[in-house]
Design a protein around this motif. Structure first.
Motif, mmCIF file in Angstrom:
data_model
loop_
_atom_site.group_PDB
_atom_site.id
_atom_site.type_symbol
_atom_site.label_atom_id
_atom_site.label_comp_id
_atom_site.label_asym_id
_atom_site.label_seq_id
_atom_site.Cartn_x
_atom_site.Cartn_y
_atom_site.Cartn_z
ATOM 1 N N TYR A 1 0.839 -1.210 0.000
ATOM 2 C CA TYR A 1 0.000 0.000 0.000
ATOM 3 C C TYR A 1 0.866 1.248 0.000
ATOM 4 O O TYR A 1 0.651 2.170 -0.793
ATOM 5 C CB TYR A 1 -0.928 -0.029 1.210
ATOM 6 C CG TYR A 1 -1.854 1.167 1.312
ATOM 7 C CD1 TYR A 1 -2.575 1.614 0.217
ATOM 8 C CD2 TYR A 1 -2.016 1.831 2.525
ATOM 9 C CE1 TYR A 1 -3.427 2.711 0.310
ATOM 10 C CE2 TYR A 1 -2.871 2.918 2.634
ATOM 11 C CZ TYR A 1 -3.567 3.358 1.529
ATOM 12 O OH TYR A 1 -4.413 4.440 1.631
ATOM 13 N N GLY A 2 1.864 1.275 0.883
ATOM 14 C CA GLY A 2 2.778 2.413 0.898
ATOM 15 C C GLY A 2 3.555 2.525 -0.395
ATOM 16 O O GLY A 2 3.758 3.622 -0.920
ATOM 17 N N CYS A 3 4.001 1.381 -0.924
ATOM 18 C CA CYS A 3 4.712 1.396 -2.203
ATOM 19 C C CYS A 3 3.840 1.988 -3.300
ATOM 20 O O CYS A 3 4.308 2.783 -4.128
ATOM 21 C CB CYS A 3 5.138 -0.021 -2.585
ATOM 22 S SG CYS A 3 6.462 -0.717 -1.574
ATOM 23 N N TYR A 4 2.574 1.602 -3.308
ATOM 24 C CA TYR A 4 1.662 2.099 -4.346
ATOM 25 C C TYR A 4 1.494 3.616 -4.241
ATOM 26 O O TYR A 4 1.521 4.326 -5.245
ATOM 27 C CB TYR A 4 0.308 1.406 -4.211
ATOM 28 C CG TYR A 4 -0.662 1.742 -5.320
ATOM 29 C CD1 TYR A 4 -0.611 1.064 -6.523
ATOM 30 C CD2 TYR A 4 -1.611 2.749 -5.167
ATOM 31 C CE1 TYR A 4 -1.486 1.378 -7.552
ATOM 32 C CE2 TYR A 4 -2.488 3.059 -6.184
ATOM 33 C CZ TYR A 4 -2.422 2.377 -7.376
ATOM 34 O OH TYR A 4 -3.283 2.695 -8.399
ATOM 35 N N ILE A 5 1.341 4.116 -3.031
ATOM 36 C CA ILE A 5 1.146 5.555 -2.861
ATOM 37 C C ILE A 5 2.402 6.335 -3.220
ATOM 38 O O ILE A 5 2.351 7.362 -3.898
ATOM 39 C CB ILE A 5 0.709 5.871 -1.417
ATOM 40 C CG1 ILE A 5 -0.743 5.440 -1.208
ATOM 41 C CG2 ILE A 5 0.866 7.359 -1.103
ATOM 42 C CD1 ILE A 5 -1.301 5.774 0.162
ATOM 43 N N PHE A 6 3.568 5.848 -2.792
ATOM 44 C CA PHE A 6 4.806 6.614 -2.929
ATOM 45 C C PHE A 6 5.437 6.538 -4.318
ATOM 46 O O PHE A 6 6.144 7.470 -4.719
ATOM 47 C CB PHE A 6 5.841 6.128 -1.908
ATOM 48 C CG PHE A 6 5.471 6.382 -0.479
ATOM 49 C CD1 PHE A 6 4.714 7.483 -0.114
ATOM 50 C CD2 PHE A 6 5.883 5.509 0.520
ATOM 51 C CE1 PHE A 6 4.364 7.714 1.210
ATOM 52 C CE2 PHE A 6 5.549 5.735 1.845
ATOM 53 C CZ PHE A 6 4.787 6.835 2.188
ATOM 54 N N HIS A 7 5.220 5.444 -5.053
ATOM 55 C CA HIS A 7 6.079 5.184 -6.205
ATOM 56 C C HIS A 7 6.012 6.274 -7.280
ATOM 57 O O HIS A 7 6.998 6.524 -7.968
ATOM 58 C CB HIS A 7 5.740 3.813 -6.817
ATOM 59 C CG HIS A 7 4.531 3.803 -7.705
ATOM 60 N ND1 HIS A 7 3.240 3.774 -7.220
ATOM 61 C CD2 HIS A 7 4.414 3.815 -9.052
ATOM 62 C CE1 HIS A 7 2.393 3.757 -8.219
ATOM 63 N NE2 HIS A 7 3.067 3.785 -9.348
ATOM 64 N N GLU A 8 4.875 6.923 -7.420
ATOM 65 C CA GLU A 8 4.751 7.950 -8.458
ATOM 66 C C GLU A 8 5.441 9.264 -8.082
ATOM 67 O O GLU A 8 5.560 10.161 -8.910
ATOM 68 C CB GLU A 8 3.271 8.212 -8.753
ATOM 69 C CG GLU A 8 2.651 7.248 -9.746
ATOM 70 C CD GLU A 8 3.024 7.556 -11.179
ATOM 71 O OE1 GLU A 8 4.222 7.623 -11.481
ATOM 72 O OE2 GLU A 8 2.104 7.742 -11.997
ATOM 73 N N PHE A 9 5.896 9.377 -6.849
ATOM 74 C CA PHE A 9 6.556 10.606 -6.414
ATOM 75 C C PHE A 9 8.066 10.428 -6.269
ATOM 76 O O PHE A 9 8.759 11.351 -5.831
ATOM 77 C CB PHE A 9 5.962 11.074 -5.077
ATOM 78 C CG PHE A 9 4.469 11.166 -5.091
ATOM 79 C CD1 PHE A 9 3.817 11.968 -6.016
ATOM 80 C CD2 PHE A 9 3.693 10.429 -4.204
ATOM 81 C CE1 PHE A 9 2.430 12.045 -6.051
ATOM 82 C CE2 PHE A 9 2.313 10.498 -4.230
ATOM 83 C CZ PHE A 9 1.672 11.314 -5.154
ATOM 84 N N VAL A 10 8.561 9.253 -6.617
ATOM 85 C CA VAL A 10 9.999 8.975 -6.536
ATOM 86 C C VAL A 10 10.557 8.957 -7.958
ATOM 87 O O VAL A 10 10.188 8.089 -8.762
ATOM 88 C CB VAL A 10 10.267 7.620 -5.845
ATOM 89 C CG1 VAL A 10 11.765 7.311 -5.841
ATOM 90 C CG2 VAL A 10 9.719 7.637 -4.422
ATOM 91 N N HIS A 11 11.448 9.918 -8.264
ATOM 92 C CA HIS A 11 11.975 10.047 -9.618
ATOM 93 C C HIS A 11 13.483 10.216 -9.594
ATOM 94 O O HIS A 11 14.021 11.005 -8.806
ATOM 95 C CB HIS A 11 11.331 11.237 -10.332
ATOM 96 C CG HIS A 11 9.836 11.174 -10.373
ATOM 97 N ND1 HIS A 11 9.154 10.307 -11.185
ATOM 98 C CD2 HIS A 11 8.896 11.862 -9.667
ATOM 99 C CE1 HIS A 11 7.840 10.463 -10.992
ATOM 100 N NE2 HIS A 11 7.669 11.396 -10.076
#
Length: 378
Positions: A310-320
């Motif tokens: 769940y945390g991975c899903y929320i965070f992944h789009e903000f890590v670049h």
């Protein structure tokens, strides 16, 4: 996507309060969540440059919906059975359900939005302005996107969380205030309504966003998982839930989006079939817990990743990676890396953030909610 407290039901054991338990855990589900997240990650991180991966993320969402629908429906019907046995009331069950769902879903979600609200006072984030912010706060991102036609940038993946939350708000009261014997009919009605909505939208030539992000179709996919969950107590034919059958369904879920379904138009037509295969896979895993495929899903890397998915899903789009490059450049260092390097680094950072969030933020809040509801039920 949201992780659900796994429950067993209709197994012949005495009813008991819902809560985390090794005995109640369904083996393989955490590993399946991990794979679903990796599908989404590949779609978002690689799919933007290679269209063949686009539908892989949509398939990952179908798997998440099947898991959530199965587990949520079983929890709610189990509570309804307790209501009919005079062990609790529907209102108390509803309060308890929402408290646990809130403790699981809200903290990390609203923490993320809160951080961006503060940061937006100094930096502009594409898609995070005006009505979009309000929609995210109300779990209505999908409604905002298909009614305005405006995508919300790196916040776009919030649409799936919105549909799940809307489903909980509508579905939970219906199941808890209806006889448990009506649960299957209720799920079937949601499935039929979802398919009907999809067909009407396609016939009317609705926009891609309207078709893909409408709530009713999503509710149908979630309810399909619910139907599978309500039939877990019935012994399925061995050939249907055997290890080879599980592997076949898993390969279909993986290969179809990369081959015959990699066109958006074809995907939209075949999405219900993908949802059905995803639900079948979830059903097979729950029915046969001793297969080699389940053992594979139970390996430490997959099980651990699934727990924090769940945390991975929320965070992944903000890590670049380009943000990392920019930060390092300010120190006078220029990074020269191969094209394949950024995605693994972004995955590692995402997992690290999610692991910290789980250990120090999410799990303590869930433990508090479990303890509070246990005292209330007692």
């Amino acid at each position: 996507m949201a992780t659900i407290d796994q429950e067993t039901m209709f197994t012949g054991r005495p009813a008991k309060a819902a809560g985390p338990s090794a005995q109640d855990r369904i083996a393989g589900f955490d590993g399946l969540r991990a794979i679903a997240f990796l599908f989404v990650f590949v779609s978002h991180k690689i799919g933007r440059d290679a269209a063949v991966y686009d539908t892989l993320g949509s398939t990952g969402v179908m798997v998440f919906f099947a898991l959530s629908g199965l587990l949520i429906t079983r929890i709610l019907v189990r509570t309804r059975v307790a209501v009919e046995a005079g062990e609790t009331t529907a209102l108390a069950g509803l309060r308890r359900f929402y408290l646990r769902r809130t403790a699981r879903i809200f903290p990390i979600y609203y923490m993320t939005i809160g951080l961006f609200l503060i940061a937006s006072l100094f930096v502009r984030f594409e898609g995070f302005e005006g009505g979009a912010r309000v929609a995210m706060l109300l779990y209505a991102t999908n409604i905002y996107v298909f009614t305005t036609g405006h995508w919300v940038g790196h916040f776009g993946h919030f649409w799936t969380l919105a549909i799940e939350e809307q489903f909980y708000l509508l579905f939970a009261p219906i199941l808890l205030f209806s006889p448990s014997s009506a649960a299957r009919r209720t799920c079937a009605a949601f499935v039929v309504l979802g398919l009907f909505t999809l067909a009407v939208l396609q016939w009317a030539g609705a926009s891609t966003l309207t078709i893909d992000l409408n709530s009713m179709t999503g509710f149908g996919y979630l309810a399909l998982g619910g139907l599978a969950g309500l039939n877990l107590h019935r012994k399925a034919p061995r050939w249907l839930v055997s290890g080879p059958a599980q592997t076949t369904a898993a390969l279909a879920v993986l290969i179809a989006p990369l081959t015959i379904l990699n066109d958006d138009g074809v995907w939209r037509t075949c999405a219900p079939a993908v949802a059905a295969i995803s639900t079948l896979l979830v059903f097979q895993i729950a029915q046969n817990q001793t297969s080699r495929f389940v053992a594979f899903l139970e390996t430490w890397p997959l099980r651990s990743l699934g727990r924090i998915s769940y945390g991975c899903y929320i965070f992944h789009e903000f890590v670049h990676f380009y943000n990392i490059e920019a930060a390092v450049r300010k120190l006078g260092v220029t990074l020269e890396v191969a094209d394949w390097v950024p995605a693994p680094i972004e995955l590692a950072v995402t997992i690290s953030l999610a692991a910290v969030s789980w250990r120090f933020f999410e799990r303590p809040i869930m433990a508090w909610a479990h303890q509070a509801t246990q005292k209330t039920s007692a």
